[in-house]
Structure formats: C-alpha cells, structure tokens
Design a protein around this motif. Structure first.
Motif, PDB file in Angstrom:
ATOM      1  N   PHE A  65      47.368  52.436  45.505  1.00 39.48           N
ATOM      2  CA  PHE A  65      48.170  51.751  44.484  1.00 39.48           C
ATOM      3  C   PHE A  65      48.007  50.235  44.592  1.00 39.48           C
ATOM      4  O   PHE A  65      47.804  49.540  43.581  1.00 39.48           O
ATOM      5  N   ARG A  66      48.076  49.713  45.806  1.00 39.67           N
ATOM      6  CA  ARG A  66      47.992  48.267  45.995  1.00 39.67           C
ATOM      7  C   ARG A  66      46.572  47.746  45.735  1.00 39.67           C
ATOM      8  O   ARG A  66      46.394  46.636  45.201  1.00 39.67           O
ATOM      9  N   ILE A  67      45.568  48.531  46.115  1.00 39.94           N
ATOM     10  CA  ILE A  67      44.189  48.117  45.848  1.00 39.94           C
ATOM     11  C   ILE A  67      43.947  48.031  44.346  1.00 39.94           C
ATOM     12  O   ILE A  67      43.379  47.047  43.842  1.00 39.94           O
ATOM     13  N   VAL A  68      44.380  49.062  43.615  1.00 38.03           N
ATOM     14  CA  VAL A  68      44.193  49.082  42.163  1.00 38.03           C
ATOM     15  C   VAL A  68      44.970  47.941  41.504  1.00 38.03           C
ATOM     16  O   VAL A  68      44.462  47.265  40.587  1.00 38.03           O
ATOM     17  N   MET A  69      46.188  47.700  41.947  1.00 31.55           N
ATOM     18  CA  MET A  69      47.007  46.647  41.359  1.00 31.55           C
ATOM     19  C   MET A  69      46.397  45.269  41.616  1.00 31.55           C
ATOM     20  O   MET A  69      46.342  44.414  40.713  1.00 31.55           O
ATOM     21  N   ASP A  70      45.926  45.018  42.850  1.00 30.32           N
ATOM     22  CA  ASP A  70      45.303  43.723  43.156  1.00 30.32           C
ATOM     23  C   ASP A  70      44.023  43.533  42.363  1.00 30.32           C
ATOM     24  O   ASP A  70      43.731  42.426  41.879  1.00 30.32           O
ATOM     25  N   ALA A  71      43.241  44.608  42.227  1.00 27.54           N
ATOM     26  CA  ALA A  71      41.988  44.505  41.471  1.00 27.54           C
ATOM     27  C   ALA A  71      42.269  44.252  39.995  1.00 27.54           C
ATOM     28  O   ALA A  71      41.553  43.476  39.335  1.00 27.54           O
ATOM     29  N   SER A  72      43.317  44.879  39.452  1.00 32.55           N
ATOM     30  CA  SER A  72      43.627  44.742  38.032  1.00 32.55           C
ATOM     31  C   SER A  72      44.265  43.395  37.707  1.00 32.55           C
ATOM     32  O   SER A  72      43.930  42.761  36.699  1.00 32.55           O
ATOM     33  N   LEU A  73      45.189  42.959  38.559  1.00 32.29           N
ATOM     34  CA  LEU A  73      45.942  41.746  38.257  1.00 32.29           C
ATOM     35  C   LEU A  73      45.285  40.468  38.774  1.00 32.29           C
ATOM     36  O   LEU A  73      45.365  39.413  38.130  1.00 32.29           O
ATOM     37  N   TYR A  74      44.654  40.561  39.946  1.00 31.95           N
ATOM     38  CA  TYR A  74      44.146  39.340  40.582  1.00 31.95           C
ATOM     39  C   TYR A  74      42.630  39.343  40.758  1.00 31.95           C
ATOM     40  O   TYR A  74      42.060  38.373  41.268  1.00 31.95           O
ATOM     41  N   GLY A  75      41.961  40.429  40.407  1.00 30.35           N
ATOM     42  CA  GLY A  75      40.514  40.496  40.518  1.00 30.35           C
ATOM     43  C   GLY A  75      39.996  40.554  41.946  1.00 30.35           C
ATOM     44  O   GLY A  75      38.850  40.165  42.216  1.00 30.35           O
ATOM     45  N   ILE A  76      40.818  41.041  42.860  1.00 30.58           N
ATOM     46  CA  ILE A  76      40.406  41.144  44.263  1.00 30.58           C
ATOM     47  C   ILE A  76      39.457  42.329  44.405  1.00 30.58           C
ATOM     48  O   ILE A  76      39.767  43.439  43.957  1.00 30.58           O
ATOM     49  N   PRO A  77      38.312  42.155  45.027  1.00 29.85           N
ATOM     50  CA  PRO A  77      37.342  43.254  45.185  1.00 29.85           C
ATOM     51  C   PRO A  77      37.928  44.424  45.967  1.00 29.85           C
ATOM     52  O   PRO A  77      38.800  44.242  46.822  1.00 29.85           O
ATOM     53  N   TRP A  78      37.429  45.604  45.673  1.00 32.06           N
ATOM     54  CA  TRP A  78      37.930  46.818  46.334  1.00 32.06           C
ATOM     55  C   TRP A  78      37.726  46.754  47.842  1.00 32.06           C
ATOM     56  O   TRP A  78      38.597  47.171  48.604  1.00 32.06           O
TER      57      TRP A  78
END
Length: 430
Positions: A65-78
């Motif tokens: 959940f946190r990985i997907v949210m960071d990738a969606s909102l902040y563009g943080i790589p997986w």
C-alpha cells in the motif's frame, strides 16, 4: 460464514493501512508512530482471526500500500519504496508473533494484563523495525528520550485499544441484558396468562364434576321411573365425564408449561409493577391511544407470587387502558399499610356507573364490545377477584365520572412466603 471472515480480514487490512497514514515521525527518516497498529490490535482482540496469518498479510499489504501510494503521489521508484517500507513488514510480523506467544486472546477477561501485553508487543515490534532499519543502513538516531517515547507510545496505543474494546463489550453486554430482560418479561406475561387459564379451567372442572355426579344420580332415579330416559341421562353423564378427562389433560399440559417456564423464584414487587406498566404502555400505543402511565412503588419487598399478581394487575390496568377513549392517565401505586401490601390502580377515564359497580366482578358481565358488536368474555375481573381471594386478600373499586380507582389489598406475609399447597390446588388436574 467464509465470506464474513473474508470481509473482516479485508476491513482489518484496509483500516490498518489507512490509519497508518495518521502518523508522526519522531526521529526523522522513515520510522513513524501511527494509528495503524491500533486498528490491527483492535481487529485481533475483537474478531476471531488467526493472529500469525493476519500479521503476515497485514505486513505485506501495508508495504505494498505504501509503495503504491508513494509511487503514485510522489513518484518514488518501486525499488526505493521497497527498501524504505520493508521494515514495516517485520514490525507487524513481530507484533503478531509476540501476541501469539503471550496468548493474549485467552486472557481477554483480564484487560490490565492484555494492556501490558499489547504494550510489550508494540515496544518489541518498534525495536525490531528500528533494528532492521539500522541493518539496512537507514540513518536512525535513538536516544534515551526516544526509548522512553517508544515505551510511552506503546502503552498509550495498547491501553487505548483495550479501553475501546471494553467499552464496546460493556455496551454489547448491556444491549444483550436489555434484550434478555424483554424476553423474560414476555415469557412471564405469557405465563401469567397461562396461570389465569389454568385457574379458570380448574374452577370449570369442579362444575363439570358436579354435573357428572348429578347426571349419574338422575340416571339412577330414571332407571326406575323411565328406563329409556335413564339410558339417555347415563349417556350424558358419560360424555360429561369424558369432557372432564379432556380438561384434566389440558390442565396437566398447562401445569407442566408453567412449572418448566418458572424462571425466577422471587422478583421485587417494584420490578413486577414496572413490567405491568411497560406492557400496558405498549398496549395503549397498539390501540392508538396517548396514555401517561405513572408507576410508583414504595414497597421494598420481593414476592414469589409472580403469576397471580401479574394476572390481577394486568387485568385491571388493561381494562383502564381500554376504558380511556383516546388520551388520559393511569397511576399504578403500591404502598405497605400495616400488614398488607396495597395496590392502587387509578385512571381518569369515564368512570363506572353505580349500577355496574355491583356487577363488574360477576363472571360474564361486560361493557366492552368490538367493532362488529361482539362482546368480550367478561371473565377478566372475575378471575382477578378470585385470584385475590386465593391470596387471602380483597379487591374493591371506587368510581365517579372522571376517576376510577381499584384497590387490591393482600397480606404482605402471603406475598413473600410461598404457599405450595394453594399452587398445587390451582395447577393439579384432580
């Protein structure tokens, strides 16, 4: 059932993940304090879910959940998100393992112990997460102040969850208690009706016995004077005798039901009067009437004559409800006067005429008719009077236009000491 468990499991995972975003970051970096563990701990305590399996699935789901949210909102790589959030997986797994080892679910009746166990699991899980972060190279500075903060937050979160569970459990118990009270009252009112029917049937059987005896006597006399009529009289006597045996079987069945459903040996007179008031308040609403029903009991005694009193009071109060046209007031008052308990039922209905006052306790007399013109049985008040006399008391009525007051006076000694012989006489079939 399986769908229900799956729904609970999904709710625990989603609530844990969402409340995990209600957070504070005390030491910088990626370590956080959140309400996610509170949701997870509550789910473990309140629902019947496997602890270890839920811990594993919660850890994996929250990391995802946190990985997907960071990738969606902040563009943080997986890849960066996995390194950043994977320690959270070990937090929830450690929490589940500690909870499982401490067997918290077998100690839910000891909230203080559960609270400290939960706090210990929280502290241990935070320690495991911090250790994983340190090993993975994440800069985390922990001071003595930080350690005390971890302990304090663990205690607060754990006891918050335990307190919430206990509040909900208390509310649930109270709701169940109210439901059981209503069921108890319903069964007691049904039993009081059965008691009244058994009382009436017992009286009828004595009349049937007299008719049988007279029929046999008449058949003997007619055997000499008129043999054909003697045979007819004997046939009538035999039929009446069969009717008596049928009545005995019915009475025996009623007696068994009453004895089996006898749930309480004694109840406070105040509780019994409150039950009568509630039942007749509902009855007035059913009839579409607005009636204020005031109940006042100044007698601090308990009685074992539950069903006789219920029958008497229900008959009188329900008659008052029916007598009031659309709106009015009924007062049920109980006093202790010398050696008697006195029940007063007063209403502001139209009143009873002087001529009718002498007739209302006679069997079959009634002034009540339904919409189709059919009269009621007219045996309610006669039953009430007979039962009061059985209890060694007396019943009287005073009425003027706009006010009617029934007074039931029963020896207090009789209400608080069971007379087994009289009950046996009422309920026996012979």
């Amino acid at each position: 059932m399986r769908d229900h468990r799956l729904f609970i499991w999904v709710v625990i995972l989603l609530s844990t993940a969402l409340l995990g975003e209600v957070k504070m970051i005390p030491f910088g970096g990626d370590f956080r304090f959140s309400l996610g563990i509170a949701a997870y701990f509550f789910g473990l305590l309140w629902f019947s879910v496997p602890v270890l399996a839920t811990g594993l699935s919660a850890g994996l789901f929250i990391v995802f959940f946190r990985i997907v949210m960071d990738a969606s909102l902040y563009g943080i790589p997986w890849t960066e998100g996995i390194v950043q959030h994977m320690p959270v997986f070990f937090y929830y797994v450690t929490f589940a393992v500690v909870i499982s080892l401490l067997k918290i679910k077998t100690n839910v009746e000891y909230p203080l112990k559960v609270g400290f166990y939960g706090a210990f699991a929280d502290i241990a899980s935070n320690g495991a997460e911090l250790l994983i972060r340190m090993v993975s190279g994440s800069p985390t500075m922990i001071t003595i102040h930080g350690v005390w903060m971890i302990v304090l937050i663990g205690l607060l979160r754990s006891f918050f969850v335990v307190g919430l569970c206990n509040m909900l459990a208390i509310r649930q118990v109270r709701a169940q208690g109210e439901q059981r009270r209503q069921e108890l009252e319903r069964l007691m009112l049904i039993n009081s009706d059965l008691f009244e029917e058994a009382f009436y049937l017992r009286k009828s059987m004595s009349h049937i016995e007299d008719i049988t005896r007279e029929s046999y006597r008449l058949s003997k006399e007619l055997k000499i004077l008129s043999p054909p009529h003697a045979a007819q009289a004997l046939h009538i006597a035999e039929n009446v005798h069969e009717l008596k045996k049928d009545s005995q079987r019915i009475l025996s069945g009623l007696s068994k039901i009453i004895q089996q459903e006898r749930m309480l040996e004694r109840i406070p007179i105040s509780f019994l009067c409150s039950m009568v008031a509630r039942a007749n308040k509902n009855y007035s609403l059913l009839l579409g009437k607005t009636i204020e029903l005031d109940n006042r009991c100044d007698v601090n005694l308990s009685t074992d004559e539950i069903y006789p009193l219920l029958s008497v009071l229900n008959n009188i109060v329900s008659n008052a409800v029916e007598a009031i046209e659309s709106q009015g007031r009924i007062e049920l008052r109980v006093d202790l006067e010398f050696d008697s308990v006195v029940f007063y039922v007063t209403d502001n209905g139209p009143g009873i005429s002087h001529d009718e006052l002498d007739l209302i306790f006679h069997p079959g007399y009634t002034t009540k008719f339904d919409d189709e013109g059919n009269s009621s049985t007219g045996i309610g008040l006669s039953h009430a009077a007979d039962i009061v006399r059985l209890l060694g008391g007396n019943i009287s009525v005073y009425s003027v236009p706009g006010q009617t007051r029934f007074e039931v006076r029963i020896p207090s000694e009789r209400l608080i000491q069971r007379e087994e012989a009289d009950h046996a006489e009422i309920l026996s079939g012979g």
